[in-house]
Design a protein around this motif. Structure first.
Motif, PDB file in Angstrom:
ATOM      1  N   ALA A  81      -6.965   1.024   4.327  1.00 22.55           N
ATOM      2  CA  ALA A  81      -6.350   0.752   3.016  1.00 22.55           C
ATOM      3  C   ALA A  81      -7.393   0.628   1.914  1.00 22.55           C
ATOM      4  O   ALA A  81      -7.075   0.772   0.745  1.00 22.55           O
ATOM      5  CB  ALA A  81      -5.507  -0.513   3.088  1.00 22.55           C
ATOM      6  N   LYS A 133     -11.730   3.246  -2.408  1.00 23.82           N
ATOM      7  CA  LYS A 133     -11.584   2.298  -3.516  1.00 23.82           C
ATOM      8  C   LYS A 133     -12.930   1.629  -3.782  1.00 23.82           C
ATOM      9  O   LYS A 133     -13.882   1.800  -3.022  1.00 23.82           O
ATOM     10  CB  LYS A 133     -10.574   1.211  -3.156  1.00 23.82           C
ATOM     11  CG  LYS A 133      -9.383   1.717  -2.424  1.00 23.82           C
ATOM     12  CD  LYS A 133      -8.174   1.754  -3.313  1.00 23.82           C
ATOM     13  CE  LYS A 133      -7.040   2.425  -2.615  1.00 23.82           C
ATOM     14  NZ  LYS A 133      -6.183   3.184  -3.447  1.00 23.82           N
ATOM     15  N   ASP A 167      -4.108  -4.558  -1.270  1.00 27.38           N
ATOM     16  CA  ASP A 167      -3.514  -3.493  -0.435  1.00 27.38           C
ATOM     17  C   ASP A 167      -3.805  -3.781   1.026  1.00 27.38           C
ATOM     18  O   ASP A 167      -2.945  -3.661   1.895  1.00 27.38           O
ATOM     19  CB  ASP A 167      -4.114  -2.119  -0.781  1.00 27.38           C
ATOM     20  CG  ASP A 167      -3.603  -1.593  -2.117  1.00 27.38           C
ATOM     21  OD1 ASP A 167      -2.909  -2.349  -2.813  1.00 27.38           O
ATOM     22  OD2 ASP A 167      -3.904  -0.430  -2.452  1.00 27.38           O
ATOM     23  N   ASP A 211       0.863  -1.191   0.000  1.00 24.41           N
ATOM     24  CA  ASP A 211       0.000   0.000   0.000  1.00 24.41           C
ATOM     25  C   ASP A 211       0.894   1.233   0.000  1.00 24.41           C
ATOM     26  O   ASP A 211       2.095   1.149   0.225  1.00 24.41           O
ATOM     27  CB  ASP A 211      -0.905  -0.014   1.241  1.00 24.41           C
ATOM     28  CG  ASP A 211      -1.965   1.079   1.184  1.00 24.41           C
ATOM     29  OD1 ASP A 211      -2.349   1.480   0.070  1.00 24.41           O
ATOM     30  OD2 ASP A 211      -2.404   1.528   2.259  1.00 24.41           O
ATOM     31  N   GLY A 212       0.266   2.382  -0.261  1.00 26.22           N
ATOM     32  CA  GLY A 212       1.037   3.622  -0.227  1.00 26.22           C
ATOM     33  C   GLY A 212       1.773   3.911  -1.516  1.00 26.22           C
ATOM     34  O   GLY A 212       2.700   4.710  -1.550  1.00 26.22           O
TER      35      GLY A 212
HETATM   36 MG    MG Z   1      -3.815   3.021  -0.105  1.00 25.19          MG
END
Ligand code: MG
Ligand code: ADP
Length: 554
Positions: A158, A162, A386, A92-93
């Motif tokens: 996370a 989305k 993620d 993630d990130g």
């Molecule tokens: Mg993320």
């Protein structure tokens, strides 16, 4: 030599030097960051990418965007690598890492214009990154591995913004359960978590199965639908008679001979099946094909057989049931068999699949993701990946940070303090680094339709007053305590993003000469052609600098 330039490069090669090279690389890096910026955070938008064959991907995920975009510039590629490293290390990130890298380059540009040397800048950036990592560790929050509530909040953070968001709580629960069931002494191998995408039904119907699901049917209708307390065999070959390699001609002079020949084949197949039956197998997963005759015998023996099983499924089955794959049935013995409490063919969304459950070694789980259409599921799957990554990282490290821009504002203030102690020209670089980190809260605000300056001023004030978890609530525009809100990200997501962004930026800044054998990918004539929607405007414009630089070639 006189004034004659010495030509050492071939005519086709292109060279860009000095400030032009620097500026070209900075522009390319910035263009990449610009192309993913609007997807950041809870209110980030998605992008639709269409490749040359018409395939469509709709995504919000930084690394997916960048790998699907047809990016073809050496400097831009180095920024894309930042996202890839981030994906590999923590999952993630990725958008944050790229956006920070772009902003570090952008800040550097101003300093380069003021004639600060690139090496000084590089030095300052490195120092700042090191200081930042330490500062983050100080504000990190400890998480116990059985703290389900916080783990679910990490999983949910996370997924925010989305495709998975609508069923965030349900999915977060499944993700945490999945990671916990495969965790082994704080080590998590996410390979043991299989995500099975099923079109049909809604995301809400997603579930977790302890065991493995194989997207195949039993090979013959005459085989049983299920086996309880099943012994499982895995064959890494075929249950067929190998055809002769060379074109052998068998001359049959009378019908008896033909019969003999066929009988011999049948006998060999019969022997194979006997081997499996004698070993005590109730179920056999075969990597290759299974001859019709062998299918018939297997059915007679009441054995469930599945053919053309993917090798990734085979290894998962082996891990889950404890079976040892054999490549030749002749070698199969009782010891090679694994065990599952239940093997059954079941229907899911109109498709038949083999469920292998109640496995001995429940270190393998399958997350069945449901969704209305393929594109929806694909994007939910990326969010789940993620999410699995952050929960795994948290179990491994046990440290998280409050999100929503809080860590970046915190660091930015800490680095400005630190800059005073650095002195010299490096101080300017450390200050530039501090400014660059604020791109995260600024972008979160912008994407939420808020005024970035107002938001930043408010955030800084709260952090100055000692609230190190103050972050931006993208829904209301208020500054809130992210710790209380339960918005968490693993510490490693931030430290890794800062490290790889710094490394990539420093590497690009230190380049003062770009020598390309042949045409540099992004030249004047193919600027816009194979760029999909999303990146092209920024890229095309950014690359303009190159044309000018080419003049000086020799
Ligand atoms: Mg993320
Ligand atoms: P990345 O690819 O960098 O993970 P995302 O689009 O997932 O990009 O956005 C991550 C950013 O969104 C982080 O800075 C995170 O703290 C922030 N964020 C996530 N959930 C929330 C929330 N509920 N409120 C505010 N910020 C959030």
């Amino acid at each position: 030599m006189g004034n004659q330039p010495l030509i050492v490069l071939s005519e086709e090669s292109q060279r860009t030097s000095g400030k032009d090279a620097q500026s070209m690389n900075v522009q390319a890096g910035k263009a990449v960051a610009e192309s993913v910026r609007t997807t950041l955070g809870p209110k980030g938008m998605d992008k639709m990418l269409v490749d040359s064959t018409g395939n469509v991907v709709v995504t919000n995920d930084g690394v997916t965007l960048l790998s699907e975009m047809d990016i073809d510039h050496p400097a831009a590629d180095m920024i894309v690598e930042v996202a890839e490293t981030q994906e590999d290390e923590v999952g993630d990130g990725t958008t944050s890492a790229v956006v920070i890298a772009g902003e570090l380059l952008s800040q550097a540009e101003d300093l380069l214009d003021q004639d600060i040397h690139a090496t000084t800048l590089a030095q300052g950036y490195r120092q700042a990154a090191e200081e930042a990592t330490e500062a983050l560790e100080e504000i990190a929050i400890d998480v116990e591995e059985d703290d389900d509530e916080v783990l679910e909040q990490i999983a949910a953070t996370a997924m925010t913004g989305k495709g998975a968001e609508s069923s965030r709580d349900l999915l977060a629960g499944l993700v945490v359960e999945a990671v916990q069931s495969v965790a082994d002494d704080g080590e998590v191998d996410t390979d043991n978590i299989k995500v099975e995408k099923v079109v049909g039904g809604s995301i809400e119907n997603s579930e977790l199965v302890e065991g493995v699901i194989v997207d195949k049917e039993r090979v013959s209708e005459n085989m049983p639908y299920f086996a309880e307390d099943a012994n499982v065999a895995i064959v890494d070959g075929d249950l067929e008679i190998k055809e002769t390699e060379i074109d052998a001609e068998v001359n049959v002079t009378d019908p008896d001979q033909l019969e003999q020949f066929l009988e011999q084949e049948e006998r060999q197949l019969r022997e194979m099946v006997d081997k499996i039956a004698d070993a005590g197998a109730d179920v056999v997963f075969v990597d290759g094909g299974i001859d019709d005759m062998a299918q018939h015998y297997l059915a007679q023996e009441g054995i469930i057989a599945v053919r053309r099983v993917k090798s990734s499924d085979q290894s998962q089955l082996a891990r889950a049931t404890g079976a040892r794959p054999v490549s030749n049935v002749d070698d199969l013995s009782e010891d090679d068999l694994g065990f599952a409490g239940s093997v059954a063919q079941k229907e899911i969304a109109g498709d038949q699949r083999i469920f292998v459950e109640d496995v001995d070694d429940a270190k393998a789980v399958t997350l069945i993701l449901r969704g209305g259409t393929e594109h929806v599921i694909d994007e939910v799957d990326r969010a789940i990946e993620d999410s699995l990554g952050v929960v795994r990282t948290t179990l491994e490290d046990g440290k998280v940070l409050a999100g929503g821009g809080a860590p970046e504002v915190n660091l930015s203030l800490a680095l400005r303090d630190y800059a005073d102690s650095v002195g010299g020209r490096e101080q300017l670089a450390v200050e530039a680094f501090a400014d660059a980190l604020e791109v995260i809260p600024r972008t979160l605000a912008e994407n939420a339709g808020l005024d970035p300056i107002d938001s930043l001023v408010e955030l800084r004030a709260d952090h100055d007053a000692g609230d190190s978890a103050a972050g931006l609530d993208a829904y209301t525009g208020d500054t809130i305590d992210m710790d209380a809100e339960g918005v968490y990200e693993p510490l490693r997501v931030k430290t890794q993003a800062i490290e790889s962004a710094t490394e990539a930026a420093v590497m690009l800044l230190r380049i003062d000469d770009v020598i390309a054998a042949g045409d540099l990918a992004v030249s004047d004539d193919d600027d816009d052609e194979d760029m999909p929607a999303g990146g092209p405007g920024g890229m095309g414009g950014g690359m303009g600098g190159m044309g000018g630089g080419m003049g000086g070639m020799m």
